[in-house]
Motif scaffolding. Structure first.
Motif, PDB file in Angstrom:
ATOM      1  N   LEU A 290       0.680  -1.156  -0.080  1.00 41.99           N
ATOM      2  CA  LEU A 290       0.280  -0.034   0.055  1.00 41.99           C
ATOM      3  C   LEU A 290       0.863   1.383   0.074  1.00 41.99           C
ATOM      4  N   ALA A 291       0.571   1.984  -1.049  1.00 40.41           N
ATOM      5  CA  ALA A 291       1.288   3.624  -0.913  1.00 40.41           C
ATOM      6  C   ALA A 291      -0.046   4.510  -0.807  1.00 40.41           C
ATOM      7  N   ALA A 292       0.000   5.186   0.637  1.00 41.65           N
ATOM      8  CA  ALA A 292      -1.027   5.913   0.780  1.00 41.65           C
ATOM      9  C   ALA A 292      -0.612   7.520   1.214  1.00 41.65           C
ATOM     10  N   ASP A 293      -1.641   8.264   1.304  1.00 41.77           N
ATOM     11  CA  ASP A 293      -1.044   9.802   1.534  1.00 41.77           C
ATOM     12  C   ASP A 293      -1.315  10.031   3.174  1.00 41.77           C
ATOM     13  N   HIS A 294      -0.037  10.300   3.638  1.00 46.09           N
ATOM     14  CA  HIS A 294      -0.086  10.755   5.149  1.00 46.09           C
ATOM     15  C   HIS A 294      -0.971  11.956   5.281  1.00 46.09           C
ATOM     16  N   ARG A 295      -1.235  12.633   4.830  1.00 49.78           N
ATOM     17  CA  ARG A 295      -2.288  13.954   5.014  1.00 49.78           C
ATOM     18  C   ARG A 295      -3.629  13.633   5.327  1.00 49.78           C
ATOM     19  N   VAL A 296      -3.963  12.216   5.008  1.00 49.37           N
ATOM     20  CA  VAL A 296      -5.139  11.852   5.455  1.00 49.37           C
ATOM     21  C   VAL A 296      -5.243  10.837   6.203  1.00 49.37           C
ATOM     22  N   SER A 297      -4.211   9.818   6.194  1.00 46.46           N
ATOM     23  CA  SER A 297      -4.388   8.636   6.923  1.00 46.46           C
ATOM     24  C   SER A 297      -3.131   8.285   7.600  1.00 46.46           C
ATOM     25  N   ASP A 298      -2.975   7.006   8.368  1.00 46.17           N
ATOM     26  CA  ASP A 298      -1.678   6.887   8.987  1.00 46.17           C
ATOM     27  C   ASP A 298      -1.490   5.324   8.611  1.00 46.17           C
ATOM     28  N   GLY A 299      -0.251   4.982   9.279  1.00 52.02           N
ATOM     29  CA  GLY A 299       0.029   3.689   9.066  1.00 52.02           C
ATOM     30  C   GLY A 299      -0.762   2.463   9.760  1.00 52.02           C
ATOM     31  N   ARG A 300      -1.446   2.810  10.812  1.00 54.87           N
ATOM     32  CA  ARG A 300      -2.327   1.937  11.770  1.00 54.87           C
ATOM     33  C   ARG A 300      -3.473   1.762  10.638  1.00 54.87           C
ATOM     34  N   ARG A 301      -4.061   2.805  10.033  1.00 57.48           N
ATOM     35  CA  ARG A 301      -5.244   2.781   9.258  1.00 57.48           C
ATOM     36  C   ARG A 301      -4.875   1.895   8.005  1.00 57.48           C
ATOM     37  N   GLY A 302      -3.718   2.095   7.474  1.00 58.79           N
ATOM     38  CA  GLY A 302      -3.454   1.270   6.221  1.00 58.79           C
ATOM     39  C   GLY A 302      -3.187  -0.180   6.786  1.00 58.79           C
ATOM     40  N   ALA A 303      -2.772  -0.433   7.834  1.00 64.60           N
ATOM     41  CA  ALA A 303      -2.360  -1.744   8.063  1.00 64.60           C
ATOM     42  C   ALA A 303      -3.892  -2.529   8.440  1.00 64.60           C
ATOM     43  N   GLN A 304      -4.721  -1.597   8.851  1.00 65.21           N
ATOM     44  CA  GLN A 304      -6.345  -2.181   8.924  1.00 65.21           C
ATOM     45  C   GLN A 304      -6.715  -2.435   7.448  1.00 65.21           C
ATOM     46  N   PHE A 305      -6.273  -1.571   6.622  1.00 65.68           N
ATOM     47  CA  PHE A 305      -6.845  -1.868   5.284  1.00 65.68           C
ATOM     48  C   PHE A 305      -6.217  -3.146   4.651  1.00 65.68           C
ATOM     49  N   LEU A 306      -4.723  -3.329   4.703  1.00 63.99           N
ATOM     50  CA  LEU A 306      -4.434  -4.706   4.216  1.00 63.99           C
ATOM     51  C   LEU A 306      -4.699  -5.787   4.791  1.00 63.99           C
ATOM     52  N   SER A 307      -5.030  -5.670   6.222  1.00 64.79           N
ATOM     53  CA  SER A 307      -5.463  -7.067   6.894  1.00 64.79           C
ATOM     54  C   SER A 307      -6.970  -7.309   6.280  1.00 64.79           C
ATOM     55  N   GLU A 308      -7.528  -6.328   6.239  1.00 65.85           N
ATOM     56  CA  GLU A 308      -8.955  -6.709   5.922  1.00 65.85           C
ATOM     57  C   GLU A 308      -8.868  -7.323   4.346  1.00 65.85           C
ATOM     58  N   ILE A 309      -8.122  -6.593   3.516  1.00 62.82           N
ATOM     59  CA  ILE A 309      -8.172  -7.396   2.175  1.00 62.82           C
ATOM     60  C   ILE A 309      -7.526  -8.644   2.449  1.00 62.82           C
ATOM     61  N   ALA A 310      -6.580  -9.176   3.036  1.00 57.46           N
ATOM     62  CA  ALA A 310      -6.109 -10.434   3.327  1.00 57.46           C
ATOM     63  C   ALA A 310      -7.318 -11.393   3.891  1.00 57.46           C
ATOM     64  N   ARG A 311      -8.028 -10.771   4.873  1.00 58.34           N
ATOM     65  CA  ARG A 311      -9.259 -11.699   5.488  1.00 58.34           C
ATOM     66  C   ARG A 311     -10.158 -11.952   4.425  1.00 58.34           C
ATOM     67  N   LEU A 312     -10.447 -11.204   3.487  1.00 60.36           N
ATOM     68  CA  LEU A 312     -11.447 -11.501   2.422  1.00 60.36           C
ATOM     69  C   LEU A 312     -10.859 -12.456   1.397  1.00 60.36           C
ATOM     70  N   LEU A 313      -9.557 -12.454   1.207  1.00 62.62           N
ATOM     71  CA  LEU A 313      -9.202 -13.134   0.017  1.00 62.62           C
ATOM     72  C   LEU A 313      -8.849 -14.596   0.468  1.00 62.62           C
ATOM     73  N   GLU A 314      -8.508 -14.899   2.053  1.00 60.81           N
ATOM     74  CA  GLU A 314      -8.629 -15.873   2.682  1.00 60.81           C
ATOM     75  C   GLU A 314      -9.840 -16.756   3.023  1.00 60.81           C
ATOM     76  N   GLU A 315     -10.959 -15.935   2.633  1.00 63.09           N
ATOM     77  CA  GLU A 315     -12.259 -16.449   2.737  1.00 63.09           C
ATOM     78  C   GLU A 315     -13.041 -15.945   1.586  1.00 63.09           C
ATOM     79  N   PRO A 316     -12.722 -16.430   0.508  1.00 61.05           N
ATOM     80  CA  PRO A 316     -13.227 -15.953  -0.899  1.00 61.05           C
ATOM     81  C   PRO A 316     -14.531 -16.224  -1.227  1.00 61.05           C
ATOM     82  N   GLU A 317     -15.379 -17.173  -0.353  1.00 59.97           N
ATOM     83  CA  GLU A 317     -16.768 -17.218  -0.484  1.00 59.97           C
ATOM     84  C   GLU A 317     -17.537 -16.055  -0.355  1.00 59.97           C
ATOM     85  N   SER A 318     -16.885 -15.039   0.642  1.00 61.16           N
ATOM     86  CA  SER A 318     -17.465 -13.935   0.966  1.00 61.16           C
ATOM     87  C   SER A 318     -17.218 -12.797  -0.197  1.00 61.16           C
ATOM     88  N   LEU A 319     -16.664 -12.953  -1.071  1.00 61.76           N
ATOM     89  CA  LEU A 319     -16.453 -11.961  -2.281  1.00 61.76           C
ATOM     90  C   LEU A 319     -17.618 -12.382  -3.363  1.00 61.76           C
TER      91      LEU A 319
END
Length: 397
Positions: free
Chosen positions: A368-397
């Motif tokens: 993830l490349a993100a804009d620090h004026r709007v978000s921070d590393g913690r929010r970015g980490a939540q985002f990537l973790s949610e992408i991982a969770r969804l891809l590991e449970e592909p039936e939810s997609l």
């Protein structure tokens, strides 16, 4: 009266060349109708009108190169516009030959008056350029335009049914200057790195379940109906934005404007070199199969020079996937005024500790490349973790 200006087709655009009008004075248009074709560093872009109304006057002429915001046309009551011109201009009014619009799905294609050329075939400039690029003889095409003129849609119709051995165009893309495209990309990326305080996060995702699901789905489908893992990557990214909306929107005039919808940009490599990232509009409303269809359509139109300005200008986040190119990870540069870019490396087998043992699993590295004026590393980490969770449970997609 309303002036319809030359739109900005990206942060790297300063001017565009008007190559075709698809409307004439007196035509009624609705918001979103394609009314013109403009050539930029990204190729020929179909320009959509911003609002409904009647074309009162075509101000710009085909062939003109105009800066962003220069007037292209005037919307309003045609009779009123004519009266105003007569009252203020003693010279005779310019005569603009009428060209009835030809409705095509999903695009509106209707050219300016065609001109005879040395081959004695009437054809619009866009149709002539497309035929030259595809190696299609204009003399063999039945035109649907005024006086039998060959239109862009006529060339596309014939090209769609040509055998695979049909002659192809010479190297390069008609109307697309690759050196100019590189200059534009350089300008946009330099601005991005200068103005946007990037931060980067990387996360390895177990993609085995998603890969298995794609394999199972494709086993029962014809080749043209099969899906790619890339469609699941887009779907998971879009769904993850619902939990981290800070990454979806635009940052303009020192202000963050979150977007209620997701217009997901897709980085597409051109065969002759260069990169364009048009958006799949309203991606949040599409399921995996619809995303796959949209990907096929967008890639085909990008490489044939048939993008719309809304696809170029309205992106709210971009995804770049390296596919099978053999590179593990991608660290991208945000395309302004967007706030984030998600890069996916090449999926490959890796040893993974799972259920107390080491197993070979298909994994992909997401960055993830993100804009620090709007978000921070913690929010970015939540985002990537949610992408991982969804891809590991592909039936939810």
């Amino acid at each position: 009266m309303t002036i319809f200006p030359m739109p900005s087709l990206g942060a790297d655009m300063e001017a565009g060349k008007l190559v075709e009008w698809l409307v004439k004075p007196g035509d009624r248009v609705q918001k979103g109708d394609v009314v013109a074709v403009v050539e930029t560093q990204k190729g020929a872009i179909e320009i959509e009108i911003f609002e409904a109304g009647e074309i009162a006057e075509l101000i710009a002429e085909v062939g003109q190169t105009l800066p962003v915001a220069a007037p292209l046309a005037r919307l309003g009551d045609a009779a009123e516009a004519t009266g105003s011109i007569r009252a203020t201009t003693p010279a005779p009014e310019p005569v603009i030959a009428p060209v009835p619009p030809v409705m095509q799905k999903p695009l509106v294609q209707a050219p300016t008056p065609a001109r005879p050329v040395t081959d004695n075939v009437l054809a619009s400039p866009a149709a002539r350029a497309r035929a030259s690029k595809l190696g299609v003889a204009l003399a063999g095409i039945v035109g649907s335009g005024p006086g039998g003129a060959v239109l862009l849609a006529d060339v596309d119709r014939v090209a769609a049914v040509l055998p695979a051995t049909a002659p192809t165009a010479a190297k390069g893309r008609t109307g697309l200057d690759m050196a100019e495209m590189r200059r534009a990309i350089s300008a946009a990326m330099t601005r991005s790195k200068r103005e946007i305080p990037h931060y980067y996060l990387t996360h390895e995702i177990d993609l085995q379940a998603a890969q298995d699901r794609v394999t199972a789905i494709n086993a029962t489908r014809m080749p043209d109906q099969r899906i790619l893992v890339g469609a699941l990557l887009i779907r998971a990214t879009v769904l993850a934005l619902a939990k981290v909306p800070d990454l979806n929107g635009r940052f303009e005039a020192d202000t963050f404007t979150p977007s209620p919808v997701v217009h997901c940009g897709l980085a597409i490599a051109l065969r002759g070199g260069g990169l364009i990232a048009p958006a799949i509009l309203n991606t949040q409303t599409l399921n995996v199969d619809q995303i796959m269809d949209a990907m096929r359509d967008l890639v085909a139109r990008t490489r044939s020079g048939r993008l719309r300005n809304s696809e170029i200008t309205q992106g709210t986040i971009t995804i770049s996937s390296l596919g099978e190119t053999g590179v593990d990870a991608l660290t991208g540069v945000i395309y302004p005024p967007q706030l984030a870019l998600v890069g996916f490396g090449t999926p490959r087998l890796k040893p993974v500790v799972r259920d107390g043992g080491i197993k070979a699993r298909v994994c992909v590295t997401a960055t993830l490349a993100a804009d620090h004026r709007v978000s921070d590393g913690r929010r970015g980490a939540q985002f990537l973790s949610e992408i991982a969770r969804l891809l590991e449970e592909p039936e939810s997609l």
